[in-house]
Design a protein around this motif. Structure first.
Motif, PDB file in Angstrom:
ATOM      1  N   GLU A 170       0.875  -1.179   0.000  1.00 25.39           N
ATOM      2  CA  GLU A 170       0.000   0.000   0.000  1.00 25.39           C
ATOM      3  C   GLU A 170       0.909   1.226   0.000  1.00 25.39           C
ATOM      4  OE1 GLU A 170      -2.815   1.803  -0.819  1.00 25.39           O
ATOM      5  OE2 GLU A 170      -3.890   0.096   0.037  1.00 25.39           O
ATOM      6  N   TRP A 171       0.552   2.250  -0.768  1.00 20.67           N
ATOM      7  CA  TRP A 171       1.472   3.390  -0.915  1.00 20.67           C
ATOM      8  C   TRP A 171       0.941   4.645  -0.249  1.00 20.67           C
ATOM      9  CZ3 TRP A 171       1.494   4.701  -6.875  1.00 20.67           C
ATOM     10  CH2 TRP A 171       0.190   4.654  -7.363  1.00 20.67           C
ATOM     11  N   ASP A 172       1.858   5.623  -0.119  1.00 21.39           N
ATOM     12  CA  ASP A 172       1.564   6.871   0.572  1.00 21.39           C
ATOM     13  C   ASP A 172       0.921   7.864  -0.400  1.00 21.39           C
ATOM     14  OD1 ASP A 172       1.453   9.049   2.199  1.00 21.39           O
ATOM     15  OD2 ASP A 172       3.620   9.352   2.339  1.00 21.39           O
ATOM     16  N   THR A 173      -0.270   7.533  -0.850  1.00 21.39           N
ATOM     17  CA  THR A 173      -1.031   8.427  -1.716  1.00 21.39           C
ATOM     18  C   THR A 173      -2.502   8.055  -1.557  1.00 21.39           C
ATOM     19  OG1 THR A 173      -1.280   9.259  -3.962  1.00 21.39           O
ATOM     20  CG2 THR A 173      -0.791   6.940  -3.736  1.00 21.39           C
ATOM     21  N   MET A 174      -3.404   8.907  -2.100  1.00 17.53           N
ATOM     22  CA  MET A 174      -4.823   8.698  -1.840  1.00 17.53           C
ATOM     23  C   MET A 174      -5.376   7.424  -2.482  1.00 17.53           C
ATOM     24  SD  MET A 174      -5.974  10.967   0.133  1.00 17.53           S
ATOM     25  CE  MET A 174      -5.145  12.374   0.859  1.00 17.53           C
ATOM     26  N   ALA A 175      -4.934   7.117  -3.691  1.00 23.72           N
ATOM     27  CA  ALA A 175      -5.529   5.994  -4.415  1.00 23.72           C
ATOM     28  C   ALA A 175      -5.234   4.675  -3.706  1.00 23.72           C
ATOM     29  CB  ALA A 175      -4.985   5.946  -5.840  1.00 23.72           C
ATOM     30  N   PRO A 176      -6.257   3.904  -3.321  1.00 27.50           N
ATOM     31  CA  PRO A 176      -5.988   2.599  -2.715  1.00 27.50           C
ATOM     32  C   PRO A 176      -5.289   1.686  -3.725  1.00 27.50           C
ATOM     33  CG  PRO A 176      -8.303   3.235  -2.423  1.00 27.50           C
ATOM     34  CD  PRO A 176      -7.702   4.198  -3.400  1.00 27.50           C
ATOM     35  N   ALA A 177      -4.299   0.950  -3.234  1.00 30.02           N
ATOM     36  CA  ALA A 177      -3.489   0.117  -4.123  1.00 30.02           C
ATOM     37  C   ALA A 177      -4.352  -0.796  -4.990  1.00 30.02           C
ATOM     38  CB  ALA A 177      -2.509  -0.706  -3.287  1.00 30.02           C
ATOM     39  N   GLU A 178      -5.384  -1.362  -4.384  1.00 24.61           N
ATOM     40  CA  GLU A 178      -6.153  -2.358  -5.124  1.00 24.61           C
ATOM     41  C   GLU A 178      -6.893  -1.721  -6.305  1.00 24.61           C
ATOM     42  OE1 GLU A 178      -8.306  -4.989  -2.654  1.00 24.61           O
ATOM     43  OE2 GLU A 178      -9.062  -6.150  -4.355  1.00 24.61           O
ATOM     44  N   ASN A 179      -7.449  -0.544  -6.123  1.00 27.46           N
ATOM     45  CA  ASN A 179      -8.113   0.144  -7.235  1.00 27.46           C
ATOM     46  C   ASN A 179      -7.124   0.443  -8.349  1.00 27.46           C
ATOM     47  OD1 ASN A 179     -10.328   0.105  -5.612  1.00 27.46           O
ATOM     48  ND2 ASN A 179     -10.428   2.313  -5.274  1.00 27.46           N
ATOM     49  N   TRP A 180      -5.964   0.935  -7.931  1.00 27.37           N
ATOM     50  CA  TRP A 180      -4.970   1.349  -8.906  1.00 27.37           C
ATOM     51  C   TRP A 180      -4.434   0.156  -9.703  1.00 27.37           C
ATOM     52  CZ3 TRP A 180       0.256   0.361  -9.559  1.00 27.37           C
ATOM     53  CH2 TRP A 180       0.930   1.210 -10.435  1.00 27.37           C
ATOM     54  N   ARG A 181      -4.282  -0.971  -9.018  1.00 26.19           N
ATOM     55  CA  ARG A 181      -3.787  -2.155  -9.738  1.00 26.19           C
ATOM     56  C   ARG A 181      -4.725  -2.519 -10.881  1.00 26.19           C
ATOM     57  NH1 ARG A 181      -2.248  -4.389  -4.621  1.00 26.19           N
ATOM     58  NH2 ARG A 181      -4.233  -5.459  -4.553  1.00 26.19           N
ATOM     59  N   HIS A 182      -6.018  -2.300 -10.692  1.00 25.13           N
ATOM     60  CA  HIS A 182      -6.959  -2.598 -11.772  1.00 25.13           C
ATOM     61  C   HIS A 182      -6.846  -1.563 -12.894  1.00 25.13           C
ATOM     62  CE1 HIS A 182     -10.665  -3.876 -13.751  1.00 25.13           C
ATOM     63  NE2 HIS A 182     -10.951  -2.585 -13.841  1.00 25.13           N
ATOM     64  N   SER A 183      -6.940  -0.283 -12.552  1.00 17.99           N
ATOM     65  CA  SER A 183      -6.967   0.745 -13.591  1.00 17.99           C
ATOM     66  C   SER A 183      -5.628   0.885 -14.295  1.00 17.99           C
ATOM     67  CB  SER A 183      -7.379   2.095 -12.994  1.00 17.99           C
ATOM     68  OG  SER A 183      -6.413   2.550 -12.079  1.00 17.99           O
ATOM     69  N   HIS A 184      -4.534   0.684 -13.554  1.00 18.46           N
ATOM     70  CA  HIS A 184      -3.217   0.896 -14.158  1.00 18.46           C
ATOM     71  C   HIS A 184      -2.611  -0.405 -14.687  1.00 18.46           C
ATOM     72  CE1 HIS A 184       0.696   2.865 -14.751  1.00 18.46           C
ATOM     73  NE2 HIS A 184       1.200   1.714 -14.343  1.00 18.46           N
ATOM     74  N   ASN A 185      -2.377  -1.361 -13.751  1.00 21.95           N
ATOM     75  CA  ASN A 185      -1.693  -2.603 -14.165  1.00 21.95           C
ATOM     76  C   ASN A 185      -2.480  -3.353 -15.236  1.00 21.95           C
ATOM     77  OD1 ASN A 185       0.120  -2.009 -12.228  1.00 21.95           O
ATOM     78  ND2 ASN A 185       0.118  -4.030 -11.290  1.00 21.95           N
ATOM     79  N   TYR A 186      -3.794  -3.412 -15.038  1.00 20.63           N
ATOM     80  CA  TYR A 186      -4.573  -4.182 -15.996  1.00 20.63           C
ATOM     81  C   TYR A 186      -5.001  -3.313 -17.184  1.00 20.63           C
ATOM     82  CZ  TYR A 186      -8.723  -6.331 -18.065  1.00 20.63           C
ATOM     83  OH  TYR A 186      -9.654  -6.789 -18.945  1.00 20.63           O
ATOM     84  N   ILE A 187      -5.870  -2.326 -16.944  1.00 17.15           N
ATOM     85  CA  ILE A 187      -6.443  -1.579 -18.070  1.00 17.15           C
ATOM     86  C   ILE A 187      -5.352  -0.867 -18.891  1.00 17.15           C
ATOM     87  CG2 ILE A 187      -8.035   0.259 -18.735  1.00 17.15           C
ATOM     88  CD1 ILE A 187      -9.531  -2.082 -17.619  1.00 17.15           C
ATOM     89  N   HIS A 188      -4.573  -0.027 -18.231  1.00 17.82           N
ATOM     90  CA  HIS A 188      -3.600   0.779 -18.978  1.00 17.82           C
ATOM     91  C   HIS A 188      -2.494  -0.077 -19.602  1.00 17.82           C
ATOM     92  CE1 HIS A 188      -0.757   3.802 -20.151  1.00 17.82           C
ATOM     93  NE2 HIS A 188       0.091   3.469 -19.212  1.00 17.82           N
ATOM     94  N   HIS A 189      -1.976  -1.025 -18.854  1.00 22.20           N
ATOM     95  CA  HIS A 189      -0.844  -1.788 -19.398  1.00 22.20           C
ATOM     96  C   HIS A 189      -1.250  -2.852 -20.409  1.00 22.20           C
ATOM     97  CE1 HIS A 189       3.004  -0.424 -17.772  1.00 22.20           C
ATOM     98  NE2 HIS A 189       2.237   0.135 -16.837  1.00 22.20           N
ATOM     99  N   THR A 190      -2.504  -3.270 -20.374  1.00 24.29           N
ATOM    100  CA  THR A 190      -2.937  -4.265 -21.364  1.00 24.29           C
ATOM    101  C   THR A 190      -3.377  -3.556 -22.642  1.00 24.29           C
ATOM    102  OG1 THR A 190      -3.724  -5.601 -19.519  1.00 24.29           O
ATOM    103  CG2 THR A 190      -4.419  -6.276 -21.722  1.00 24.29           C
ATOM    104  N   PHE A 191      -4.111  -2.449 -22.484  1.00 22.30           N
ATOM    105  CA  PHE A 191      -4.681  -1.764 -23.650  1.00 22.30           C
ATOM    106  C   PHE A 191      -3.945  -0.452 -23.930  1.00 22.30           C
ATOM    107  CE2 PHE A 191      -8.118  -4.119 -21.481  1.00 22.30           C
ATOM    108  CZ  PHE A 191      -8.318  -5.094 -22.437  1.00 22.30           C
ATOM    109  N   THR A 192      -2.628  -0.460 -23.723  1.00 27.78           N
ATOM    110  CA  THR A 192      -1.840   0.767 -23.869  1.00 27.78           C
ATOM    111  C   THR A 192      -2.189   1.526 -25.150  1.00 27.78           C
ATOM    112  OG1 THR A 192      -0.074  -0.487 -22.857  1.00 27.78           O
ATOM    113  CG2 THR A 192       0.503   1.690 -23.747  1.00 27.78           C
TER     114      THR A 192
END
Lengths: 375, 344
Positions: free
Chosen positions: A107-129
């Motif tokens: 978990e990181w020192d920022t507002m976005a919860p890690a789990e939400n970000w893993r979906h929007s960034h790791n999955y959505i952004h990195h798969t459909f770059t």
């Protein structure tokens, strides 16, 4: 026929994919103690800077101490988000099986919860770059950053939205997951169970983050509370501006390409690699700059191999670039000021409606336009 | 306690341990670690480590095991060991480890002051709350450790019932705790058999000679698979199987055929079970009607990472086969090699 797939012949794309796979295999086989030592060192440095920054703010009445405290805390937050959080949550250290370095637990020192970000960034952004209507990082649902995004008078505010976003970036990253634009357009319901889960993760995280920076630490410093409050706000702001700058330079400088869903259908592994290269941009700089940017200065290498420890990107950058040259592919890179300027121009340019007739070829065009012009 | 809660709130999201461990690894409050305080080599291929667990340690019951973690070449590796000490010696953990395999090999070279990761104790191989009057313990090799813990625990409790401790070692030089076994109280009879020095392996004859009353007492057994099998065969033949309390000392050897799809896949939380089709776990789960969280389906986004409780999987990306319990795997690129259980 489409641009992405016409770039190289089928034989070339296969050979190109094999060369990329070979780099990956070589690095993965070489992972070991040095990689763990490195990230543990960065973590130690980050924790040290954070403790020092918080401690110095207890002497915040003395201006140099306040400044040093804010500086240390800003650096701590930058390291936490960029070189540690972003990279750990990409699974770059999952192979170590060390819980502190687990992508699922960090978990990181920022507002976005890690789990939400893993979906929007790791999955959505990195798969459909850079795939339009799929990759929500194209303009983050707020900005028009690509000619293929249909113009609307709303986009006249592009430069204002971008400026505001830069200042409140950590909140922007958190709210990005809610996909407000889609809710407004009625494509997504506020009561959607998935959305409900996301929201349920946001509130407690935000309370904790706001609580420590804006309530607990200021209160602990007693009469210095306003100074501590201001110091923590400044550190958050510094991190926001820095993260915004680095991240916008990753995909928005001119000549970075975007793609349609049709041209990315049934993509081969080689074509996937190719799209990552055409859709990303690097920033040149020294070793410290790379660390502070979380090695997102090597955005191209990161998009090719998002789960390889980021410290390895500088090692392979020259090789990736040489392969790009060999296949006649662009390798978008430049110093921070050049990339930032390029992004700024784009934000202003796409605020305005497209010109009805083109006198000269535009630098920011989809690959398929280039092909149709060439034809 | 209130102070700890305040510290956690101030140090969110990382938590207090992530800061305390930088001062000293043993200062952690939530996590469990053990500092090596003594190292002894009782035999040529074993090490006996005495550990001081960190503050979160809740103690153990004789016969239980703990998971010990060490970092080897950057990778955290975990193995289970049964403490050999009395459960009544608070704040002290004694492990005797035979040199075999990666972690055990690594532990042979530990020095005082070094710190390992620990788990709380677990396992049902324990004595009943009301200690039996008569007890039989059968062990082989380093399988002696949980039984040693029972023996020492009973001694600390002043247990005066009849105990027979039947232990198998290769040769006298391989006998662990030799000195202590020779100095037992009169109610404890220690019988040692040296399998490579003429005594042979476990048999009914040994059993009768050591504990003629074996049919009337519970028997605790721990040791290598052949010993366990031999004891079980004798007891089963005499319909005494219910008296046996066993602890698997070494997991059975698995033969992996990477081309053949064998075994059963089980998703523990949903209770869904199906035969392994040889496809990646994500696909198999979906075919079975489950919908695990997932993303890219190519091993880059880690959305589908789940804990594999048991079993072996082959990573379709690297070809590497791993069989560690409770390890995180990516469902989309993991192919089962035999029986697999997923915590999902």
């Amino acid at each position: 026929m489409t641009g992405l797939q016409d770039r190289l012949t089928p034989e070339q794309i296969e050979a190109f994919g094999r060369e990329m796979d070979a780099i990956r295999q070589r690095i993965v086989a070489d992972l070991g103690q040095d990689d763990v030592d490195y990230i543990m060192n960065v973590i130690r440095t980050q924790r040290g800077l954070e403790v020092a920054g918080r401690a110095l703010l207890f002497a915040g009445f003395f201006p140099p101490a306040w400044l040093a405290g804010v500086g240390a805390l800003s650096l701590a937050k930058i390291l936490d988000n960029m070189e540690i959080g972003h990279n750990v949550m990409h699974g770059q250290y999952d192979w170590t099986r060390i819980p502190e370095l687990s992508s699922q637990k960090f978990e990181w020192d920022t507002m976005a919860p890690a789990e939400n970000w893993r979906h929007s960034h790791n999955y959505i952004h990195h798969t459909f770059t850079n795939v339009l209507d799929k990759d929500r990082d194209i303009g983050y649902g707020i900005l028009r950053i690509d000619p293929a995004q249909k113009w609307h008078p709303y986009y006249l505010g592009n430069p204002v939205y971008a400026t505001v976003l830069a200042f409140i970036f950590q909140w922007g990253v958190m709210l990005h997951d809610l996909e407000f634009d889609r809710i407004v357009r009625g494509e997504r319901k506020w009561s959607d169970p998935e959305l409900k889960q996301m929201r349920a993760r946001m509130a407690p995280k935000a309370v904790k983050q706001v609580g420590k920076d804006y309530v607990l630490f200021p209160l602990l410093t007693g009469p210095l509370a306003p100074l501590t409050f201001l110091g923590n706000a400044t550190a958050n702001l510094t991190r926001n501006l820095w993260a915004f700058a680095i991240i916008f330079c990753g995909h928005f400088p001119s000549d970075v390409e975007s793609f349609t869903e049709e041209e990315t259908e049934n993509e081969s592994r080689g074509q996937w690699y190719l799209r990552q290269i055409l859709g990303s941009a690097n920033i040149t700089g020294g070793p410290l700059f790379h660390i502070l940017s979380g090695n997102l200065s090597h955005q191209i290498e990161h998009h090719l191999f998002p789960d390889i420890p980021a410290r390895r990107y500088p090692q392979i950058a020259a090789e990736v670039r040489a392969i790009c040259e060999k296949y006649g592919l662009p390798y978008n890179t430049g110093p921070l000021r050049k990339q930032l300027w390029s992004v700024a121009k784009k934000i202003v340019k796409f605020a305005l409606p497209p010109k009805p007739q083109r006198s000269a070829p535009e630098p920011d065009t989809l690959a398929r336009d280039k092909v149709s012009r060439a034809a | 306690m209130r102070l700890a809660a305040l510290a956690e709130a101030l140090l969110t999201p990382h938590g207090i341990d992530r800061y305390l461990e930088l001062v000293h690894p043993m200062l952690v409050r939530r996590e469990l670690r053990g500092e090596v305080t003594a190292v002894e080599h009782q035999t040529a291929d074993t090490v006996t480590l005495t550990l001081r667990p960190s503050s979160a340690w809740r103690g153990f019951q004789a016969g239980q095991y703990v998971r010990v973690s060490v970092d080897i070449d950057g990778v955290r590796r975990t193995r289970c060991y049964s403490p050999a000490g009395s459960q009544h010696r608070a704040g002290q953990l004694e492990l005797t480890i035979k040199e075999q395999g990666l972690v055990s090999g690594h532990l042979q070279r530990m020095r005082p002051g070094q710190v390992v990761g620990l788990s709380q104790a677990d396992g049902a191989f324990t004595l009943p709350g009301r200690r039996p009057k008569r007890l039989l313990m059968i062990s082989g090799g380093s399988g002696i450790t949980p039984l040693m813990a029972m023996l020492r625990t009973l001694a600390d409790e002043g247990h005066d019932g009849e105990v027979v401790f039947l232990h198998y070692a290769n040769t006298p030089a391989d006998l662990l705790y030799a000195g202590e076994l020779a100095r037992q109280a009169p109610n404890v009879r220690v019988v040692t058999a040296y399998t490579h020095a003429g005594d042979g392996f476990f048999s009914r004859k040994h059993l009768v000679a050591a504990a003629p009353w074996y049919a009337d007492a519970p028997a605790y057994v721990c040791g290598p698979a052949p010993l366990m099998d031999a004891v079980r065969a004798v007891y089963d033949r005499e319909k005494l199987g219910a008296q046996l309390i066993t602890e698997e000392f070494t997991p059975p050897e698995l033969v992996i055929d990477e081309t053949a799809a064998e075994g059963t896949v089980r998703f523990a939380h949903s209770g869904v079970e199906f035969p392994n089709s040889g496809r990646p776990l994500l696909e198999q789960a979906e075919e079975a009607g489950l919908s695990p969280e997932h993303g890219c389906r190519m091993g880059i986004c880690f959305s589908c990472t789940k804990v594999k409780a048991r079993g072996r999987v082959r990573n379709a990306k690297s070809g590497e086969v791993s069989g560690e319990d409770n390890e995180e795997i990516q469902l989309c690129i993991s192919v089962p090699a035999g029986d697999v259980e997923i915590d999902a």
